[in-house]
Design a protein around this motif. Sequence first.
Motif, PDB file in Angstrom:
ATOM      1  N   ASP A 208       0.775  -1.318   0.185  1.00  0.00           N
ATOM      2  CA  ASP A 208      -0.053  -0.208  -0.008  1.00  0.00           C
ATOM      3  C   ASP A 208       0.764   1.421  -0.221  1.00  0.00           C
ATOM      4  N   LYS A 209       1.976   1.139   0.629  1.00  0.00           N
ATOM      5  CA  LYS A 209       2.917   2.384   0.630  1.00  0.00           C
ATOM      6  C   LYS A 209       3.554   2.764  -0.520  1.00  0.00           C
ATOM      7  N   LEU A 210       3.583   1.583  -1.671  1.00  0.00           N
ATOM      8  CA  LEU A 210       4.341   1.941  -2.616  1.00  0.00           C
ATOM      9  C   LEU A 210       3.389   2.376  -3.833  1.00  0.00           C
ATOM     10  N   GLN A 211       1.973   2.552  -3.826  1.00  0.00           N
ATOM     11  CA  GLN A 211       1.245   2.749  -4.844  1.00  0.00           C
ATOM     12  C   GLN A 211       1.492   3.842  -5.750  1.00  0.00           C
ATOM     13  N   ASP A 212       1.917   5.177  -5.040  1.00  0.00           N
ATOM     14  CA  ASP A 212       2.566   6.312  -5.840  1.00  0.00           C
ATOM     15  C   ASP A 212       3.683   5.988  -6.835  1.00  0.00           C
ATOM     16  N   PHE A 213       4.571   5.226  -6.093  1.00  0.00           N
ATOM     17  CA  PHE A 213       5.706   4.664  -6.682  1.00  0.00           C
ATOM     18  C   PHE A 213       5.448   3.953  -8.127  1.00  0.00           C
ATOM     19  N   TRP A 214       4.601   2.949  -7.835  1.00  0.00           N
ATOM     20  CA  TRP A 214       4.375   2.095  -9.139  1.00  0.00           C
ATOM     21  C   TRP A 214       3.325   2.798 -10.019  1.00  0.00           C
ATOM     22  N   ASN A 215       2.608   3.828  -9.677  1.00  0.00           N
ATOM     23  CA  ASN A 215       1.924   4.764 -10.720  1.00  0.00           C
ATOM     24  C   ASN A 215       2.980   5.375 -11.776  1.00  0.00           C
ATOM     25  N   VAL A 216       3.993   5.912 -10.814  1.00  0.00           N
ATOM     26  CA  VAL A 216       5.112   6.880 -11.797  1.00  0.00           C
ATOM     27  C   VAL A 216       5.804   5.792 -12.597  1.00  0.00           C
ATOM     28  N   MET A 217       6.229   4.642 -12.157  1.00  0.00           N
ATOM     29  CA  MET A 217       6.908   3.754 -12.961  1.00  0.00           C
ATOM     30  C   MET A 217       6.133   3.456 -14.194  1.00  0.00           C
ATOM     31  N   ASP A 218       4.869   2.958 -13.988  1.00  0.00           N
ATOM     32  CA  ASP A 218       4.136   2.598 -14.955  1.00  0.00           C
ATOM     33  C   ASP A 218       3.789   3.790 -15.817  1.00  0.00           C
ATOM     34  N   ASP A 219       3.853   5.017 -15.546  1.00  0.00           N
ATOM     35  CA  ASP A 219       3.481   6.031 -16.615  1.00  0.00           C
ATOM     36  C   ASP A 219       4.967   6.048 -17.345  1.00  0.00           C
ATOM     37  N   ILE A 220       6.104   5.993 -16.824  1.00  0.00           N
ATOM     38  CA  ILE A 220       7.371   6.078 -17.475  1.00  0.00           C
ATOM     39  C   ILE A 220       7.402   5.164 -18.527  1.00  0.00           C
ATOM     40  N   ASP A 221       7.035   3.782 -17.930  1.00  0.00           N
ATOM     41  CA  ASP A 221       7.074   2.618 -19.093  1.00  0.00           C
ATOM     42  C   ASP A 221       5.984   2.618 -20.011  1.00  0.00           C
ATOM     43  N   ALA A 222       4.835   3.259 -20.032  1.00  0.00           N
ATOM     44  CA  ALA A 222       3.834   3.484 -20.867  1.00  0.00           C
ATOM     45  C   ALA A 222       4.313   4.488 -21.935  1.00  0.00           C
TER      46      ALA A 222
END
Length: 392
Positions: A208-222
Amino acid sequence: MDDEQNLLLMKEFPTLIPQNKTFSTFDGYIVAGGEDYHVYIDLPNPPSVRGMVFFCPLNLRWFLDSCKSDLKEWESSGISLFEFLVRLQNLIAVGIQHGKLERCGGSLCLDNLVEKIHFYSKIIKEVENSQWKEEISIEGSSSGEFNEIQLRLNKKDAFDRVHTATVKFDSTTSNPIIRADLPSQVEMTVSKGMTASQFYETFVEAVDKLQDFWNVMDDIDADCWVIDPEQPKRKDTYRRIIIETNVSLYLNIDPFDPHKRPDVTFIGSERTVMPFRNSLQENLENWDSMGISIVHSLAKLLGLEELPRKITCEGGNMEGVEQGECSICLCLRLDDGQLPSEVCNNPFCALPFHATCLFLWLQSFPTSHQNFNRLYGECPNCNLAISCPIQS
């Protein structure tokens, strides 16, 4: 487990006692080759033995370790527990007959077995009674060893990303080990005595603490042309992206503060990198990714309208053409996944090289010299000055 299977088991294996009404857990003895063997069995999908947890005395375990291929085949085929035990009896009898399984009694065969059965049966009952029992599964050891189990924890987050973790118990007295595809900066503290629910809640708290982090990484990957890692994992906090032909950018994102301006390293020749470096310096104070895409913020930081996306063409990916293969080995990636990171600063050359390839090349010439942690010599193509990090 149906009534017919239950009757067969009770008739042929009367000393193997079911521990619940569903006939999914058994504790007791089986007789094979004239020997009694204390066993504990847990079936996730009764009456099938697929995914079975099986505990037995050490001498039997050592013998069964030599028969793993047969046991794996039985388990994967999903035969019933009754059929499994019949086959096991025959296997044990043959092992004793050919001297492969010693008749063994006393403390050696029962070494820690009762303790392990008590320990693991407690964990199994905790899972069955947990409010998270649909998200926690029990499976055999990843190494295929008998007398060992591990927990698999599953969590789907609010963005439909699926995360998994495993909890392994090396012994009944040491702290368990929890492993998950999370950044190395994340610490999940677990200890012996924790319940299955507590393991799961510890894992969920970290996710749960890493949701913002993974959203950012997903944006970069996309929205970016990511060339490293080749297949990003949830634990990876870095990305290397293309920003121009033979110019790339290495980003390192803080998993606990992903909207903070990332650490940036340019990779390319000095001539091609300089405009981006100057733009970065001029726009540092204007960084703000809160409320807008980090990709858009990066583009503004570098003085670009937008960052390039990955290009494909008929017949495959153009990554090697655009990024530039190593001019020594003529490959894009080494076996360890390393991409070219050193570029000749001669504007009429500007060829890329793997750091490892260039180091080995320069090392072979007596004119090359070391200064601090870099090796200096001549470019393999244009013979002008070039350097690379010292490789261990």
